[in-house]
Motif scaffolding. Sequence first.
Motif, PDB file in Angstrom:
ATOM      1  N   SER A  86       0.829  -1.207   0.000  1.00  0.00           N
ATOM      2  CA  SER A  86       0.000   0.000   0.000  1.00  0.00           C
ATOM      3  C   SER A  86       0.867   1.263   0.000  1.00  0.00           C
ATOM      4  O   SER A  86       0.701   2.154  -0.842  1.00  0.00           O
ATOM      5  CB  SER A  86      -0.912  -0.051   1.235  1.00  0.00           C
ATOM      6  OG  SER A  86      -1.462   1.195   1.496  1.00  0.00           O
TER       7      SER A  86
ATOM      8  N   GLY B 144       7.581  -8.828  -2.079  1.00  0.00           N
ATOM      9  CA  GLY B 144       7.456 -10.124  -1.427  1.00  0.00           C
ATOM     10  C   GLY B 144       6.929 -11.170  -2.396  1.00  0.00           C
ATOM     11  O   GLY B 144       7.673 -11.696  -3.216  1.00  0.00           O
TER      12      GLY B 144
ATOM     13  N   ILE C 254      12.636 -12.320  -1.594  1.00  0.00           N
ATOM     14  CA  ILE C 254      12.765 -12.931  -0.272  1.00  0.00           C
ATOM     15  C   ILE C 254      13.335 -14.348  -0.276  1.00  0.00           C
ATOM     16  O   ILE C 254      13.595 -14.889   0.792  1.00  0.00           O
ATOM     17  CB  ILE C 254      11.408 -12.910   0.475  1.00  0.00           C
ATOM     18  CG1 ILE C 254      10.307 -13.584  -0.349  1.00  0.00           C
ATOM     19  CG2 ILE C 254      11.019 -11.508   0.847  1.00  0.00           C
ATOM     20  CD1 ILE C 254       8.951 -13.624   0.351  1.00  0.00           C
TER      21      ILE C 254
ATOM     22  N   ALA D 132      10.423  -7.705   9.583  1.00  0.00           N
ATOM     23  CA  ALA D 132      11.261  -7.946   8.402  1.00  0.00           C
ATOM     24  C   ALA D 132      11.919  -6.651   7.911  1.00  0.00           C
ATOM     25  O   ALA D 132      12.914  -6.693   7.182  1.00  0.00           O
ATOM     26  CB  ALA D 132      10.421  -8.566   7.283  1.00  0.00           C
TER      27      ALA D 132
ATOM     28  N   LYS E  27       7.000   1.092  10.910  1.00  0.00           N
ATOM     29  CA  LYS E  27       7.125   1.496  12.314  1.00  0.00           C
ATOM     30  C   LYS E  27       7.613   0.360  13.206  1.00  0.00           C
ATOM     31  O   LYS E  27       8.270   0.588  14.214  1.00  0.00           O
ATOM     32  CB  LYS E  27       5.787   2.036  12.819  1.00  0.00           C
ATOM     33  CG  LYS E  27       4.669   1.018  12.895  1.00  0.00           C
ATOM     34  CD  LYS E  27       3.314   1.665  13.205  1.00  0.00           C
ATOM     35  CE  LYS E  27       2.646   2.126  11.928  1.00  0.00           C
ATOM     36  NZ  LYS E  27       1.363   2.730  12.076  1.00  0.00           N
TER      37      LYS E  27
ATOM     38  N   MET F 154      -5.487   0.772   3.510  1.00  0.00           N
ATOM     39  CA  MET F 154      -4.112   0.385   3.883  1.00  0.00           C
ATOM     40  C   MET F 154      -3.944  -1.121   3.738  1.00  0.00           C
ATOM     41  O   MET F 154      -4.895  -1.844   3.469  1.00  0.00           O
ATOM     42  CB  MET F 154      -3.847   0.761   5.352  1.00  0.00           C
ATOM     43  CG  MET F 154      -4.175   2.190   5.691  1.00  0.00           C
ATOM     44  SD  MET F 154      -3.878   2.611   7.423  1.00  0.00           S
ATOM     45  CE  MET F 154      -5.244   1.820   8.254  1.00  0.00           C
TER      46      MET F 154
ATOM     47  N   MET G 207      -2.089   9.403   1.891  1.00  0.00           N
ATOM     48  CA  MET G 207      -0.718   9.088   2.312  1.00  0.00           C
ATOM     49  C   MET G 207       0.341   9.651   1.378  1.00  0.00           C
ATOM     50  O   MET G 207       1.519   9.732   1.738  1.00  0.00           O
ATOM     51  CB  MET G 207      -0.531   7.568   2.443  1.00  0.00           C
ATOM     52  CG  MET G 207      -1.162   6.950   3.671  1.00  0.00           C
ATOM     53  SD  MET G 207      -0.710   7.750   5.232  1.00  0.00           S
ATOM     54  CE  MET G 207       1.039   7.354   5.334  1.00  0.00           C
TER      55      MET G 207
HETATM   56  N1  LIG Z   1      -0.692   1.508   4.384  1.00  0.00           N
HETATM   57  C1  LIG Z   1      -0.675   2.653   5.018  1.00  0.00           C
HETATM   58  O1  LIG Z   1      -1.439   3.581   4.721  1.00  0.00           O
HETATM   59  C2  LIG Z   1       0.307   2.865   6.159  1.00  0.00           C
HETATM   60  C3  LIG Z   1       0.258   4.060   6.889  1.00  0.00           C
HETATM   61  C4  LIG Z   1       1.207   4.269   7.880  1.00  0.00           C
HETATM   62  C5  LIG Z   1       2.178   3.322   8.155  1.00  0.00           C
HETATM   63  N2  LIG Z   1       2.176   2.161   7.437  1.00  0.00           N
HETATM   64  C6  LIG Z   1       3.212   1.159   7.748  1.00  0.00           C
HETATM   65  O2  LIG Z   1       3.923   0.888   6.548  1.00  0.00           O
HETATM   66  C7  LIG Z   1       4.370  -0.465   6.541  1.00  0.00           C
HETATM   67  C8  LIG Z   1       3.848  -1.155   5.271  1.00  0.00           C
HETATM   68  O3  LIG Z   1       2.428  -1.145   5.348  1.00  0.00           O
HETATM   69  P1  LIG Z   1       1.519  -1.458   4.076  1.00  0.00           P
HETATM   70  O4  LIG Z   1       0.131  -1.165   4.521  1.00  0.00           O
HETATM   71  O5  LIG Z   1       2.072  -0.781   2.875  1.00  0.00           O
HETATM   72  O6  LIG Z   1       1.725  -3.050   3.993  1.00  0.00           O
HETATM   73  P2  LIG Z   1       1.423  -4.013   2.754  1.00  0.00           P
HETATM   74  O7  LIG Z   1       0.439  -3.403   1.831  1.00  0.00           O
HETATM   75  O8  LIG Z   1       1.126  -5.341   3.336  1.00  0.00           O
HETATM   76  O9  LIG Z   1       2.843  -4.061   1.985  1.00  0.00           O
HETATM   77  C9  LIG Z   1       3.987  -4.633   2.570  1.00  0.00           C
HETATM   78  C10 LIG Z   1       5.116  -4.708   1.562  1.00  0.00           C
HETATM   79  O10 LIG Z   1       6.191  -5.453   2.145  1.00  0.00           O
HETATM   80  C11 LIG Z   1       6.400  -6.676   1.391  1.00  0.00           C
HETATM   81  N3  LIG Z   1       6.660  -7.721   2.383  1.00  0.00           N
HETATM   82  C12 LIG Z   1       5.782  -8.286   3.233  1.00  0.00           C
HETATM   83  N4  LIG Z   1       6.401  -9.182   4.028  1.00  0.00           N
HETATM   84  C13 LIG Z   1       7.710  -9.178   3.658  1.00  0.00           C
HETATM   85  C14 LIG Z   1       8.873  -9.888   4.095  1.00  0.00           C
HETATM   86  N5  LIG Z   1       8.823 -10.800   5.082  1.00  0.00           N
HETATM   87  N6  LIG Z   1      10.062  -9.639   3.480  1.00  0.00           N
HETATM   88  C15 LIG Z   1      10.140  -8.731   2.487  1.00  0.00           C
HETATM   89  N7  LIG Z   1       9.074  -8.047   2.010  1.00  0.00           N
HETATM   90  C16 LIG Z   1       7.887  -8.255   2.605  1.00  0.00           C
HETATM   91  C17 LIG Z   1       5.124  -6.903   0.597  1.00  0.00           C
HETATM   92  O11 LIG Z   1       5.380  -7.668  -0.575  1.00  0.00           O
HETATM   93  P3  LIG Z   1       4.202  -8.456  -1.378  1.00  0.00           P
HETATM   94  O12 LIG Z   1       2.971  -7.634  -1.284  1.00  0.00           O
HETATM   95  O13 LIG Z   1       4.778  -8.524  -2.777  1.00  0.00           O
HETATM   96  O14 LIG Z   1       4.075  -9.795  -0.736  1.00  0.00           O
HETATM   97  C18 LIG Z   1       4.750  -5.448   0.272  1.00  0.00           C
HETATM   98  O15 LIG Z   1       5.554  -4.956  -0.770  1.00  0.00           O
HETATM   99  C19 LIG Z   1       3.844  -1.102   7.841  1.00  0.00           C
HETATM  100  O16 LIG Z   1       4.833  -1.026   8.819  1.00  0.00           O
HETATM  101  C20 LIG Z   1       2.683  -0.193   8.225  1.00  0.00           C
HETATM  102  O17 LIG Z   1       2.444  -0.168   9.605  1.00  0.00           O
HETATM  103  C21 LIG Z   1       1.279   1.907   6.453  1.00  0.00           C
END
Ligand SMILES: NC(=O)c1ccc[n+]([C@@H]2O[C@H](COP(=O)([O-])OP(=O)(O)OC[C@H]3O[C@@H](n4cnc5c(N)ncnc54)[C@H](OP(=O)(O)O)[C@@H]3O)[C@@H](O)[C@H]2O)c1
Length: 388
Positions: free
Chosen positions: A16, A40, A61, A104, A124, A207, A269
Motif C-alpha cells: 500500500s 514479497g 525474499i 522484516a 514502524k 491500507m 498518504m
Molecule cells: N498503508 C498505510 O497507509 C500505512 C500508513 C502508515 C504506516 N504504514 C506502515 O507501513 C508499513 C507497510 O504497510 P503497508 O500497509 O504498505 O503493507 P502491505 O500493503 O502489506 O505491503 C507490505 C510490503 O512489504 C512486502 N513484504 C511483506 N512481508 C515481507 C517480508 N517478510 N520480506 C520482504 N518483504 C515483505 C510486501 O510484498 P508483497 O505484497 O509482494 O508480498 C509489500 O511490498 C507497515 O509497517 C505499516 O504499519 C502503512
Amino acid sequence: MPTTKSTVALLGATGSIGTQTLDVLRLEPEAFELVALSGGEQLSELAAIAREFHVARIGVISDAHRDALADLVGPGVEIVVSDDGLTSLSQGADIVVNALLGFAGLPVTLAALQAGKRLALANKESLIAAAPLVAKVRSTPGASLLPIDSEHCAIHQCLASSPGQPGFPDVRRLLLTASGGPFRGWTHEQLRGVTKDEALRHPTWSMGAKITIDSSTLMNKGLEVLEASALFGIEVDRVDVVVHPQSIVHSMVEYVDGSVLAQLSRPDMRLPIAYCLGLPERFDHGWGSIDFTQSLELTFEAPDRDAFPALTLAYEAARLGGAAPAWLSAANEVAVGAFLDDQIRWSEIVGVVARVMDRYVADPLDSLDALIENDAIARRHAHGIVRT
Ligand SMILES: NC(=O)c1ccc[n+]([C@@H]2O[C@H](COP(=O)([O-])OP(=O)(O)OC[C@H]3O[C@@H](n4cnc5c(N)ncnc54)[C@H](OP(=O)(O)O)[C@@H]3O)[C@@H](O)[C@H]2O)c1
C-alpha cells in the motif's frame, strides 16, 4: 522543485505505501529516480514496476522468488535475495523508503541509517522493536529519519517551530489523533462477534491488511505512541491519544504556553510520503487539500481504553522499556497473522498479546543479537498461546 535529482530505493514496492510512493515518483520524474526496489510475493507486479521505472536492482525474499522473477524481467537486472540483499539495495540510493511489513523491515532501517542515508520510514515495527539500536545509528553523519506515518509526519511538521532543542522542553505533550477504527463506540458484546470483513473495512484510510487490523484493535495507535516516543525522544507520558473520527487533523503538538499546533489535510498518504522524499521542498499537487468554504466537522473524544485495552498494553511496554516494545510488536504480528488465517477471533488478538507480555523477562536490549533472540522468544510464546 529540487535542483538535483535524488536517487530512491523503495523496499516493499508492491504494498500500500509502496504503490503510493510510486505515484509520487511518477508525478515528480525531475526530482527523483527509482534505482532499486523490493517486493514479497507479488512478483508480476514487481516485474511491471521494474519495467516501468527501468530499475536494474531488485530484492526478493528467497532463491525461488529470484528464479521466478528472473524469468519475468529477463537479462540485465540484478536480483538480490533476503536480508543482506535488501540492505545492499540501500547503498546506492540517496533516499531509502522502508515500506516493508513488520519486523522484516529491521535490517533495512539499520542499514540505511548506518550508511548515512535519508530514511523515509513507514515500517514502524522496526523502530519500535529496536529503538535503542536505532538511536545509536541515527547519529551517523548524513543520516536522517523522517516518518511517513501520517501522525508522526504531522508532528514532525508541528515541531519545526522548536528546532535544535533535545527533549523539546517547551512541548507539554504530543497529541496523536486516532480515527477510532471501524468499531468506535461498540460494546464488549458487539466486539465479540466482529468478522474479518468488518475488521478489514477502515472508515477513513485504505491500507495493507496488518495495519488495518491494528487500527481496528487500536494496537496501531499503541504502536504509534511507542514510535512517537522513539522518534522525537519524548517520554511516553508526554504522548497522548485523542480520537478524531474525521482523520483531518493528523496530530498535534501542545506547547507549555497552551498553544496547540496541528497539521490538517484530507487523508492521503501521498502527502506525508512526498514530504519525506522532498524535504525541504514541497510539491504542488494539493493532495488532501481542504475546501474551507464547505462545512467541516472536527470532533475529538477520549479513546475507550476499556473496550480497546491495546493502548494500555503499549504504554505499559513503553514504561518497561528494553525489549518490552519488541515483545509487544512481535506478539501482535503473530496474533494478527493468526486472526487473518482464521485461527483466532478478532476479540482474542489483544488477549494473546497481553498473555505474551505477562511472560516478559526484562532485557535491556543492548545488541542486535539480543533483539533477534527476544523477537523469537515472544513469537514462540504467541504461537504457543494461539495453538492452545
Ligand atoms: N498503508 C498505510 O497507509 C500505512 C500508513 C502508515 C504506516 N504504514 C506502515 O507501513 C508499513 C507497510 O504497510 P503497508 O500497509 O504498505 O503493507 P502491505 O500493503 O502489506 O505491503 C507490505 C510490503 O512489504 C512486502 N513484504 C511483506 N512481508 C515481507 C517480508 N517478510 N520480506 C520482504 N518483504 C515483505 C510486501 O510484498 P508483497 O505484497 O509482494 O508480498 C509489500 O511490498 C507497515 O509497517 C505499516 O504499519 C502503512
